[in-house]
Design an enzyme around this catalytic site. Structure first.
Site, short mmCIF file in Angstrom:
data_model
loop_
_atom_site.label_atom_id
_atom_site.label_comp_id
_atom_site.label_asym_id
_atom_site.label_seq_id
_atom_site.Cartn_x
_atom_site.Cartn_y
_atom_site.Cartn_z
CB ALA A 156 -0.96 -0.03 1.18
CB CYS A 157 0.43 4.58 1.51
SG CYS A 157 -1.03 5.08 0.58
#
Length: 374
Positions: A156-157
């Site tokens: 993800a981020c």
């Protein structure tokens, strides 16, 4: 190994198309009006919730975002489509994600004074990959003419910082002499443009970095990686359920829950103190105080999160030079956000200056690196 591990180059590619808050809100509000009119009877019976309206001012106040880049603008503002219109490519063609990855990779190689033959590992690390296999990294490796190996990572981020950690470890272990890591963030296909609370958050972009031994670095701006730190803690508050299991679940693979969705207030409450603690502990490893950090290259999700975190660390509001913000024009670029901040705001530091690169996102996941300019 006796030599230190360094970041010797960075690259950035941004799409030709950008969408302002005003454009996005105009399309969303027109969609909401149409939806409410078409479902008026069900809304009055309480069977369906009416779509709320938005404003450019609401978006900027809530996030700090004013505009965002998109890989394909066509379709996003069409109230009868509300998603990008990206033509499918044949298997024999270069994939969309590999194409934008190569743009950023070439920029990073130029910055690091490296040629493809100098690289022996490629990592493509981002929030989403276009397909499961073959790995996009291997496709990029082939297109650039790089020998060695490549693989994809999804965190993800925090994907970019976690990839930097893996590159650091490969150089330190001697399993690679130079690693190219790329973050081709194509988020627009997973945005629910029909949801007022999330349709404005993300933008598309690609970033890249070269990590190598200090002994082989020849670029103008070289940053020694003093150490890395990572932590994960499971949470459902940020989620995207799209996947191959939907087929056998007999579920709509494009339903709202399959797209990006989050509990924003819960995320803010959970992640901000978690990030402050993580960064403080990381700096303490080097007997560094927050005041000794010249530059904060933080994840670019929400300006209020960055303000909260830096205020807690510094006991004051940082200057724009100390903690650069890029999300006003790039929006949340997933894992690429902190790398964009580094790419655009690192050349002015002096030899010996310390900076901290940190991302935080779904998982929850946090990854950080303490850097010192050579």
């Amino acid at each position: 190994m006796t030599s230190s591990v360094v970041i010797s180059g960075s690259g950035l590619w941004k799409p030709a198309h950008s969408i302002s808050n005003e454009e996005l809100v105009s399309a969303y509000n027109a969609y909401a009006t149409q939806f409410n009119e078409q479902n008026q009877e069900a809304i009055e019976k309480g069977e369906i919730t009416a779509k709320p309206f938005s404003s450019a001012e609401f978006i900027e106040k809530a996030s700090g975002i004013r505009s965002r880049y998109v890989y394909v603008k066509d379709g996003v503002l069409d109230i009868n489509r509300m998603r990008p219109n990206i033509p499918e490519r044949a298997d024999e063609e270069l994939s969309d994600q590999a194409e934008i990855a190569i743009y950023a990779a070439k920029d990073a190689l130029k910055s690091a004074n490296k040629k493809p033959e100098d690289i022996d590992a490629v990592i493509v690390s981002c929030a989403y990959t276009q397909r499961s296999y073959p790995a996009v990294a291997i496709e990029v490796q082939e297109a650039l003419g790089i020998k060695g190996f490549g693989f994809d990572m999804l965190v993800a981020c925090s994907a970019a910082t976690f990839a930097l950690h893996r590159a650091y470890e490969m150089i330190a272990a001697g399993t690679a002499k130079s690693v190219l890591l790329i973050n081709p963030e194509m988020i627009s296909p997973q945005i629910n443009y029909c949801d007022r609370d999330s349709h404005f958050i993300f933008g598309d972009v690609a970033t890249a970095m070269v990590v190598e031994s200090a002994d082989t670095a020849t670029s103008d701006h070289v940053y020694e990686i003093l150490s890395t730190k990572a932590v994960t803690q499971f949470s459902n508050n940020i989620r995207s359920n799209f996947g191959y299991i939907s087929r056998v679940n007999d579920a709509d693979p494009f339903a709202a829950d399959k797209l990006f969705h989050q509990e924003g207030r819960k995320v803010f409450k959970d992640v901000c103190p978690m990030a402050v603690e993580h960064i403080s502990e990381h700096l303490q490893r080097h007997d560094l105080s927050s005041t000794q950090v010249s530059r904060w290259w933080l994840h670019q999700a929400n300006i209020n999160m960055n303000t909260f975190i830096t205020r807690k660390l510094l006991d004051r509001q940082p200057s724009p030079e100390e903690a650069p913000i890029v999300l006003d024009t790039f929006a949340n670029a997933a894992s690429a956000g902190s790398i964009i901040a580094f790419h655009l705001h690192h050349q002015d530091l002096q030899s010996g200056d310390v900076g901290l690169l940190c991302s935080f996102g779904a998982g929850y996941s946090i990854g950080s690196l303490v850097l010192r300019k050579k």
